[in-house]
Design a protein around this motif. Sequence first.
Motif, PDB file in Angstrom:
ATOM      1  N   VAL A   1      57.455   3.039  26.875  1.00  0.00           N
ATOM      2  CA  VAL A   1      57.330   3.095  25.419  1.00  0.00           C
ATOM      3  C   VAL A   1      56.394   1.995  24.928  1.00  0.00           C
ATOM      4  CG1 VAL A   1      58.597   2.967  23.264  1.00  0.00           C
ATOM      5  CG2 VAL A   1      59.649   4.032  25.251  1.00  0.00           C
TER       6      VAL A   1
ATOM      7  N   LYS B   1      47.496   7.970  11.653  1.00  0.00           N
ATOM      8  CA  LYS B   1      48.948   7.904  11.415  1.00  0.00           C
ATOM      9  C   LYS B   1      49.211   8.054   9.921  1.00  0.00           C
ATOM     10  CE  LYS B   1      50.521   6.761  15.671  1.00  0.00           C
ATOM     11  NZ  LYS B   1      50.072   5.560  16.381  1.00  0.00           N
TER      12      LYS B   1
ATOM     13  N   SER C   1      52.839   2.743  25.768  1.00  0.00           N
ATOM     14  CA  SER C   1      52.257   3.755  24.883  1.00  0.00           C
ATOM     15  C   SER C   1      51.838   3.160  23.549  1.00  0.00           C
ATOM     16  CB  SER C   1      53.257   4.876  24.627  1.00  0.00           C
ATOM     17  OG  SER C   1      53.755   5.362  25.830  1.00  0.00           O
ATOM     18  N   ILE C   2      52.692   2.318  22.992  1.00  0.00           N
ATOM     19  CA  ILE C   2      52.372   1.722  21.699  1.00  0.00           C
ATOM     20  C   ILE C   2      51.149   0.810  21.826  1.00  0.00           C
ATOM     21  CG2 ILE C   2      53.222   0.158  19.909  1.00  0.00           C
ATOM     22  CD1 ILE C   2      56.042   1.329  20.512  1.00  0.00           C
TER      23      ILE C   2
ATOM     24  N   THR D   1      56.557  10.749  28.571  1.00  0.00           N
ATOM     25  CA  THR D   1      56.651   9.594  27.667  1.00  0.00           C
ATOM     26  C   THR D   1      55.308   9.240  27.033  1.00  0.00           C
ATOM     27  OG1 THR D   1      57.897   8.752  29.536  1.00  0.00           O
ATOM     28  CG2 THR D   1      57.847   7.409  27.548  1.00  0.00           C
TER      29      THR D   1
ATOM     30  N   GLY E   1      51.322  12.480  20.920  1.00  0.00           N
ATOM     31  CA  GLY E   1      52.206  13.522  20.395  1.00  0.00           C
ATOM     32  C   GLY E   1      51.724  14.909  20.787  1.00  0.00           C
TER      33      GLY E   1
ATOM     34  N   MET F   1      53.907  11.825  24.662  1.00  0.00           N
ATOM     35  CA  MET F   1      54.779  11.989  23.498  1.00  0.00           C
ATOM     36  C   MET F   1      54.520  10.864  22.505  1.00  0.00           C
ATOM     37  SD  MET F   1      58.644  13.132  23.377  1.00  0.00           S
ATOM     38  CE  MET F   1      59.430  11.976  24.411  1.00  0.00           C
ATOM     39  N   LEU F   2      54.390   9.654  23.017  1.00  0.00           N
ATOM     40  CA  LEU F   2      54.260   8.516  22.113  1.00  0.00           C
ATOM     41  C   LEU F   2      52.825   8.195  21.758  1.00  0.00           C
ATOM     42  CD1 LEU F   2      56.997   6.538  23.891  1.00  0.00           C
ATOM     43  CD2 LEU F   2      57.062   7.152  21.493  1.00  0.00           C
ATOM     44  N   LEU F   3      51.909   8.470  22.675  1.00  0.00           N
ATOM     45  CA  LEU F   3      50.523   8.078  22.432  1.00  0.00           C
ATOM     46  C   LEU F   3      49.807   9.104  21.565  1.00  0.00           C
ATOM     47  CD1 LEU F   3      48.543   5.842  23.204  1.00  0.00           C
ATOM     48  CD2 LEU F   3      47.829   7.247  25.130  1.00  0.00           C
TER      49      LEU F   3
ATOM     50  N   GLY G   1      67.456   6.458  18.765  1.00  0.00           N
ATOM     51  CA  GLY G   1      66.452   7.503  18.939  1.00  0.00           C
ATOM     52  C   GLY G   1      66.970   8.745  19.640  1.00  0.00           C
TER      53      GLY G   1
END
Lengths: 410, 306
Positions: free
Chosen positions: B118, A248, B121-122, B229, B236, B232-234, A74
């Motif tokens: 990370v 998404k 967030s996912i 973080t 954007g 950005m991941l949750l 990444g």
Amino acid sequence: MKKKLVAMLALTMAATLAFTGCGKKEDGKTADGKTKVRFASWDTAEDADAQQAMVDKFNEQHDDIEVVLEAYGGEFDTKIAAGMGAKDTPDVMYMWNYPAYAGGLEPLDSYMEEEGEGYKDNFYETLWDYNSLDGKVYGIPIGFTTHALFYNKDIFAEAGIDEPTNDWTWDDVKEAAKAIESKTGKKGFSFQMKPDPYDYEMYLWSNDAAYCDEEGNLDGNLNSDKSKEVFQMFQDMAKEGYAVATEKSGTDEFRAGSTGMYVYGSWSINSFNEDGLNYGVVDIPAFKGASHDSVSILSSSGISMSADSKNKEAAWEFIKFWTSEEMNKERIGRELPVLKTVVETEGIMEQPEYVAFYTMLEQSSGYTPASFIIDTWSELSSDLSLSFERVYNPSALEDVSAVLDEAAAK
Amino acid sequence: MKQKRFLKTATPYFFVLPWIIGFLVFTIGPLIFSLIMSFFDWPLIGSPEFVGFGNYIEMFTKDEQFKKSLVISLKYAAIFVPLNMIIALFLAMLITQPVKGVRVFRTIYYIPTVISGVAVSILWGWILNGDYGVLNYLLSLIGIDGPKWLVDPAWAIVAVIIASAFGVGSMMLIFYTDIKNIPIDVYEAANLDGATPARQFFSITLPIITPTILFNLITSIISSFQQVTLVMLLTGGGPLKSTYFYGLMTYNNAFKHHKLGYASANAWVMFIIILILTALVFKSSSAWVFYETEAGGAKQKKGGKK
């Protein structure tokens, strides 16, 4: 006191120098005199392991070259960017974002010429559009995906309607989606609420429009009637209730069997097959009023050489290996093969889930994404993304015409 | 002789040398370098060009997003910091209670802190999904039609705050150790005097742990401004840029738009804002933070009078 400080500083400096000194010693050679080629990849985990195995194979075949795989994962963009800034780029690297990095890459046209006529022709024509910039080739294609229309056969059977074909237009999609919604209660079609502007341009192309002209002017292109028609169509579908804008990509909804159709790349085919999903894939529907069949964007990857590389001969040797028929076969299952001969010998076209991607590939030649034309694409892309969201986000659903006029005027 | 003396004075520095080198090379070096970069138009490829205060001027006069992102980050900090501290303190009080199985709870509350940002967030991306998220399912059980957390701009920042409160564990632990350190006899005395648990909390616990509150306040102000973080991941930065935090903007300017000089200027403005806020908190601390060592004499006198 002062002396102590001086001593301390001197020590630190010496130590710092010693540390930084280590990095500068190498000059593209390994300890045993082989030419060292650094190869940066963005893959991780199993994919990186598979790559390492293939790199090992190359190293076994070559006495004088040693390729070292650097799997950045990444962090790929950050590291390549930093590497180019510090003139310490890996000799060979995976690449997709040519407009951003072409300045640090070696044009490969002359290398290809030495391989003879047939070399370049064995790759699908369209791929070169995406691996070149300003007429120069900067990367040899590795893999690609076009987009295609996925549909759930079970849902179509449940609704009792005919399955999509390659000749479908968007009107057919609307009809089918309406039927699915009314008969099964599921959504007939899904599209992304926040599509990647890069991908989304394919719908504009399909309807004889584009984000910009050759000079990069948005006004009159992005907000042309043809372009607005596209946005309006998707917005209407969501407003009328038989389509849904997904948070998404829409893959989750499709996998779960809650939507009948969606347009996407080949990325999720493996997981659909694992799930045992009963699905089909056809070409992207065409616009009725358009002068030609539908066009797809390509998400493609290639392999490039650093302009700063000290071992360009060895690097090219490795690139040739990495893009050979053998390697294309090796990557089947992870990448769609890019060589015509491999597609033929491996019988790819006999597998119904892949055919549409190659048809789309062949009919999508000759289009240049705005990202290759506009220098400030990265920022424009953020702005466009916001505009699209304003059109498709169910809490906004703003007027298409006004939003696009505003975006084009910026 | 002289050499010996030198060695004697230098020895401690040898021991701290690894740290000093690390600090110079990885902290001070980049810090100064980024300050220099902020005065340049510094593209990724090609040579940097000196622009003086150009980046800063552009930021304050032309960049609309700068102001918007700054407001979003301030808003986030204003809600997140107090909320996080209250939750942490509440949990810390809970896990100091002499209840059976309290260790299990302590572990449970702390676990989220150990999970990587990370993964968190996912995880929250799934929980908060408007259509099949667990949260909306639970809300539907009590008859509430939950919002589309990550799609509705009005709710997205709330969603981010909820998700970030998940990492409350380390702050809880700091409160916990401090509360545990309060001598039990103070409470016993209060009990004898008939103080209610609430009274005990506000008159004993809270004043004694004010130094810890100060510490947590400052660290959480800093971390809330640096939040990258999660958004950005949750989200954007979306929906509709409603969670486009200042930190994310800086990151994108640097690594997405490749404007390294401009991003450095962004970072320095943030640094100065954090510096000012921290200074304000410190300034105010003399009014509300209670140090036992400082106030010790006065307290004893008071006690003596009685």
